[in-house]
Design a protein around this motif. Structure first.
Motif, PDB file in Angstrom:
ATOM      1  N   GLU A   1       9.181  15.691  -6.305  1.00 50.99           N
ATOM      2  CA  GLU A   1       9.075  16.591  -5.161  1.00 50.99           C
ATOM      3  C   GLU A   1       8.797  18.037  -5.589  1.00 50.99           C
ATOM      4  O   GLU A   1       8.443  18.870  -4.762  1.00 50.99           O
ATOM      5  N   LEU A   2       8.989  18.324  -6.878  1.00 46.19           N
ATOM      6  CA  LEU A   2       8.674  19.628  -7.455  1.00 46.19           C
ATOM      7  C   LEU A   2       7.821  19.417  -8.700  1.00 46.19           C
ATOM      8  O   LEU A   2       7.889  18.376  -9.349  1.00 46.19           O
ATOM      9  N   ASP A   3       7.041  20.429  -9.040  1.00 45.89           N
ATOM     10  CA  ASP A   3       6.241  20.379 -10.269  1.00 45.89           C
ATOM     11  C   ASP A   3       6.983  21.025 -11.428  1.00 45.89           C
ATOM     12  O   ASP A   3       7.018  20.477 -12.533  1.00 45.89           O
ATOM     13  N   VAL A   4       7.546  22.203 -11.203  1.00 44.41           N
ATOM     14  CA  VAL A   4       8.299  22.924 -12.228  1.00 44.41           C
ATOM     15  C   VAL A   4       9.491  23.583 -11.566  1.00 44.41           C
ATOM     16  O   VAL A   4       9.504  23.817 -10.352  1.00 44.41           O
ATOM     17  N   ALA A   5      10.501  23.889 -12.378  1.00 46.24           N
ATOM     18  CA  ALA A   5      11.676  24.570 -11.839  1.00 46.24           C
ATOM     19  C   ALA A   5      12.368  25.346 -12.946  1.00 46.24           C
ATOM     20  O   ALA A   5      12.387  24.921 -14.100  1.00 46.24           O
ATOM     21  N   LEU A   6      12.929  26.479 -12.565  1.00 49.67           N
ATOM     22  CA  LEU A   6      13.802  27.238 -13.465  1.00 49.67           C
ATOM     23  C   LEU A   6      15.230  26.791 -13.194  1.00 49.67           C
ATOM     24  O   LEU A   6      15.757  26.977 -12.091  1.00 49.67           O
ATOM     25  N   VAL A   7      15.847  26.171 -14.197  1.00 49.13           N
ATOM     26  CA  VAL A   7      17.180  25.604 -14.026  1.00 49.13           C
ATOM     27  C   VAL A   7      18.080  26.081 -15.166  1.00 49.13           C
ATOM     28  O   VAL A   7      17.611  26.551 -16.203  1.00 49.13           O
ATOM     29  N   ILE A   8      19.377  25.920 -14.947  1.00 50.53           N
ATOM     30  CA  ILE A   8      20.354  26.257 -15.971  1.00 50.53           C
ATOM     31  C   ILE A   8      20.592  25.026 -16.839  1.00 50.53           C
ATOM     32  O   ILE A   8      20.794  23.925 -16.320  1.00 50.53           O
ATOM     33  N   VAL A   9      20.542  25.174 -18.132  1.00 54.68           N
ATOM     34  CA  VAL A   9      20.789  24.049 -19.041  1.00 54.68           C
ATOM     35  C   VAL A   9      22.057  24.333 -19.851  1.00 54.68           C
ATOM     36  O   VAL A   9      22.371  25.483 -20.141  1.00 54.68           O
TER      37      VAL A   9
ATOM     38  N   ASP B   1       7.279  12.640 -18.281  1.00 51.97           N
ATOM     39  CA  ASP B   1       6.294  11.563 -18.362  1.00 51.97           C
ATOM     40  C   ASP B   1       4.953  11.941 -17.752  1.00 51.97           C
ATOM     41  O   ASP B   1       4.045  11.106 -17.702  1.00 51.97           O
ATOM     42  N   LEU B   2       4.798  13.174 -17.302  1.00 51.95           N
ATOM     43  CA  LEU B   2       3.545  13.603 -16.679  1.00 51.95           C
ATOM     44  C   LEU B   2       3.012  14.835 -17.382  1.00 51.95           C
ATOM     45  O   LEU B   2       3.758  15.783 -17.648  1.00 51.95           O
ATOM     46  N   ALA B   3       1.715  14.835 -17.664  1.00 48.36           N
ATOM     47  CA  ALA B   3       1.087  16.017 -18.253  1.00 48.36           C
ATOM     48  C   ALA B   3       0.960  17.095 -17.195  1.00 48.36           C
ATOM     49  O   ALA B   3       0.673  16.804 -16.031  1.00 48.36           O
ATOM     50  N   PRO B   4       1.180  18.359 -17.552  1.00 46.08           N
ATOM     51  CA  PRO B   4       1.061  19.433 -16.559  1.00 46.08           C
ATOM     52  C   PRO B   4      -0.372  19.617 -16.095  1.00 46.08           C
ATOM     53  O   PRO B   4      -1.314  19.466 -16.873  1.00 46.08           O
ATOM     54  N   THR B   5      -0.537  19.933 -14.814  1.00 46.84           N
ATOM     55  CA  THR B   5      -1.864  20.227 -14.280  1.00 46.84           C
ATOM     56  C   THR B   5      -2.289  21.620 -14.751  1.00 46.84           C
ATOM     57  O   THR B   5      -1.509  22.381 -15.323  1.00 46.84           O
TER      58      THR B   5
ATOM     59  N   ALA C   1       4.897  10.524  -4.727  1.00 47.34           N
ATOM     60  CA  ALA C   1       4.768  11.826  -5.381  1.00 47.34           C
ATOM     61  C   ALA C   1       3.735  11.770  -6.506  1.00 47.34           C
ATOM     62  O   ALA C   1       2.938  12.689  -6.685  1.00 47.34           O
ATOM     63  N   ASP C   2       3.740  10.676  -7.279  1.00 50.90           N
ATOM     64  CA  ASP C   2       2.768  10.543  -8.367  1.00 50.90           C
ATOM     65  C   ASP C   2       1.345  10.458  -7.826  1.00 50.90           C
ATOM     66  O   ASP C   2       0.404  11.018  -8.407  1.00 50.90           O
ATOM     67  N   ALA C   3       1.174   9.740  -6.719  1.00 51.13           N
ATOM     68  CA  ALA C   3      -0.152   9.641  -6.115  1.00 51.13           C
ATOM     69  C   ALA C   3      -0.636  11.005  -5.642  1.00 51.13           C
ATOM     70  O   ALA C   3      -1.811  11.355  -5.796  1.00 51.13           O
ATOM     71  N   ASP C   4       0.284  11.784  -5.079  1.00 45.52           N
ATOM     72  CA  ASP C   4      -0.080  13.121  -4.618  1.00 45.52           C
ATOM     73  C   ASP C   4      -0.472  14.014  -5.791  1.00 45.52           C
ATOM     74  O   ASP C   4      -1.427  14.785  -5.717  1.00 45.52           O
ATOM     75  N   ARG C   5       0.258  13.900  -6.897  1.00 49.38           N
ATOM     76  CA  ARG C   5      -0.084  14.667  -8.094  1.00 49.38           C
ATOM     77  C   ARG C   5      -1.446  14.251  -8.631  1.00 49.38           C
ATOM     78  O   ARG C   5      -2.218  15.090  -9.107  1.00 49.38           O
ATOM     79  N   ALA C   6      -1.736  12.961  -8.596  1.00 47.60           N
ATOM     80  CA  ALA C   6      -3.032  12.491  -9.080  1.00 47.60           C
ATOM     81  C   ALA C   6      -4.168  13.069  -8.244  1.00 47.60           C
ATOM     82  O   ALA C   6      -5.190  13.519  -8.775  1.00 47.60           O
ATOM     83  N   ARG C   7      -3.981  13.074  -6.925  1.00 49.45           N
ATOM     84  CA  ARG C   7      -5.011  13.648  -6.049  1.00 49.45           C
ATOM     85  C   ARG C   7      -5.201  15.133  -6.332  1.00 49.45           C
ATOM     86  O   ARG C   7      -6.329  15.631  -6.397  1.00 49.45           O
ATOM     87  N   THR C   8      -4.077  15.842  -6.521  1.00 44.83           N
ATOM     88  CA  THR C   8      -4.153  17.277  -6.789  1.00 44.83           C
ATOM     89  C   THR C   8      -4.850  17.554  -8.111  1.00 44.83           C
ATOM     90  O   THR C   8      -5.705  18.435  -8.224  1.00 44.83           O
TER      91      THR C   8
ATOM     92  N   THR D   1       0.837  -1.187   0.000  1.00 47.28           N
ATOM     93  CA  THR D   1       0.000   0.000   0.000  1.00 47.28           C
ATOM     94  C   THR D   1       0.881   1.249   0.000  1.00 47.28           C
ATOM     95  O   THR D   1       2.059   1.199   0.375  1.00 47.28           O
ATOM     96  N   LEU D   2       0.288   2.365  -0.427  1.00 46.58           N
ATOM     97  CA  LEU D   2       1.019   3.626  -0.383  1.00 46.58           C
ATOM     98  C   LEU D   2       1.374   4.002   1.050  1.00 46.58           C
ATOM     99  O   LEU D   2       2.426   4.606   1.307  1.00 46.58           O
ATOM    100  N   THR D   3       0.514   3.641   1.992  1.00 46.93           N
ATOM    101  CA  THR D   3       0.798   3.933   3.396  1.00 46.93           C
ATOM    102  C   THR D   3       2.055   3.222   3.858  1.00 46.93           C
ATOM    103  O   THR D   3       2.912   3.799   4.541  1.00 46.93           O
ATOM    104  N   GLN D   4       2.203   1.963   3.486  1.00 43.57           N
ATOM    105  CA  GLN D   4       3.398   1.221   3.862  1.00 43.57           C
ATOM    106  C   GLN D   4       4.650   1.845   3.251  1.00 43.57           C
ATOM    107  O   GLN D   4       5.695   1.949   3.899  1.00 43.57           O
ATOM    108  N   LEU D   5       4.534   2.283   1.990  1.00 52.29           N
ATOM    109  CA  LEU D   5       5.673   2.935   1.345  1.00 52.29           C
ATOM    110  C   LEU D   5       6.010   4.259   2.038  1.00 52.29           C
ATOM    111  O   LEU D   5       7.178   4.616   2.180  1.00 52.29           O
ATOM    112  N   ALA D   6       4.973   4.979   2.479  1.00 52.90           N
ATOM    113  CA  ALA D   6       5.207   6.228   3.206  1.00 52.90           C
ATOM    114  C   ALA D   6       5.932   5.956   4.522  1.00 52.90           C
ATOM    115  O   ALA D   6       6.797   6.743   4.945  1.00 52.90           O
ATOM    116  N   TYR D   7       5.607   4.848   5.185  1.00 53.23           N
ATOM    117  CA  TYR D   7       6.297   4.485   6.417  1.00 53.23           C
ATOM    118  C   TYR D   7       7.777   4.196   6.141  1.00 53.23           C
ATOM    119  O   TYR D   7       8.655   4.589   6.934  1.00 53.23           O
ATOM    120  N   LEU D   8       8.067   3.515   5.033  1.00 54.64           N
ATOM    121  CA  LEU D   8       9.449   3.214   4.686  1.00 54.64           C
ATOM    122  C   LEU D   8      10.230   4.503   4.420  1.00 54.64           C
ATOM    123  O   LEU D   8      11.368   4.657   4.891  1.00 54.64           O
TER     124      LEU D   8
END
Length: 317
Positions: free
Chosen positions: A141-149, A275-279, A74-81, A2-9
């Protein structure tokens, strides 16, 4: 499993203590221990070493599971959001990352405008170097970021949109005499001056030291370490000079800008997981960022040598 067990780990890996992990997730310690045993039975292998001198540590099997657990949570949290946005339970959340110089130079204003336009969207800001931000994006852990490429690890895992190209220039105190009678400085001339550089992990620090190495020069450090704000204050106080992005000169009359020759440039990109579509909230943040940069460029309000690379998409019709 379960996700709960993974959160405990994950909590156990972060805290290295059953007691602290149980407190962090809000359950009794026996409950956490029991669920972790169930998870280990599911995998058929021990995930943690119990009773070590250094507290709880992960086994090799646990080290394999941990990054996957972080990503699944993190993916589960994004799905809920995302679903919550669609059904109107709340207006969403955007977790934004940025390098310190970009937070000073542009991101603070973009977040202000975004909050004015979308006051019900929860904003979370993380300030760090490009490589840590990339890792946080990949882990969800982040949705978007401004980074140097370019930045290591960014090619396959993330989708990037270049938005700015800016020059790196020398900052010196405006109250002092100009560092040269010309309009520019070479690295050889710069090497004769006391240098201030930010802490390790800053992209601009690495670019500066690489420029010195390419020129066969050794820096004369006045101060090493600190965040960008501290570096700029040290320059203003006359402690030394620093190589900084042109964006940070905006609104700082106590700094003098002198360009380097040959020129040093860097490209700033807006990055997200490929691999994730933006919200809806992420898309709104992107649109706000691009519109803000376009307005700055159109009004000739960009400091130094800064170029906007991406314009807002045209409105339909």
């Amino acid at each position: 499993m379960t996700l709960t067990q993974l959160a405990y780990l994950v909590a156990l890996a972060d805290s290295r203590s059953f007691t602290r992990a149980a407190d962090a997730v809000g359950v009794a310690q026996p409950t956490l221990s029991r669920q972790l045993r169930v998870l280990e039975d599911e995998f058929g292998a021990a995930l943690v070493e119990r009773g070590g001198r250094e507290g709880v540590t992960l086994t090799p099997a646990g080290e394999v599971v941990l990054p996957l657990a972080r990503r699944m949570l993190a993916d589960a949290d994004r799905a809920r959001t995302g679903v919550a946005e669609l059904i109107g339970l709340r207006s969403g959340r955007v977790r934004v990352g940025g390098t310190p110089s970009l937070c000073i130079g542009v991101l603070a204003d973009v977040l202000r405008v975004f909050h004015e336009q979308h006051p019900d969207v929860r904003l979370e800001l993380v300030e760090s170097g490009s490589q840590p931000l990339v890792r946080s994006l990949v882990r969800g852990e982040l949705d978007v970021a401004l980074v140097i490429v370019p930045t290591a690890g960014i090619d396959t895992a993330l989708h990037t949109t270049p938005v700015l190209r800016e020059r790196l220039s020398v900052a010196s105190p405006a109250s002092d005499r100009a560092p040269t009678t010309r309009a520019s400085l070479t690295i050889h001339e710069l090497a004769r001056r006391p240098l201030i550089v930010p802490r390790q992990g800053y992209d601009v620090r690495e670019a500066t030291l690489q420029a010195y190495a390419d020129a066969g020069e050794t820096p004369r450090f006045a101060v090493e370490g600190g965040e960008m704000d501290a570096v700029l204050r040290l320059v203003e106080a006359g402690t030394g000079v620093a190589v900084v992005p042109d964006l940070v000169f905006a609104g700082r009359p106590r700094l003098r800008r002198t360009v380097l020759t040959p020129a040093l440039y860097r490209t700033v990109a807006l990055a997200r997981r490929a691999d994730l579509a933006p919200t809806h909230a992420m898309q709104a943040f992107r649109d706000t960022l691009l519109s803000f940069l376009a307005d700055l460029s159109a009004g000739d309000n960009l400091p130094g040598d800064v170029q906007v690379l991406r314009r807002p998409d045209p409105l339909p019709g």
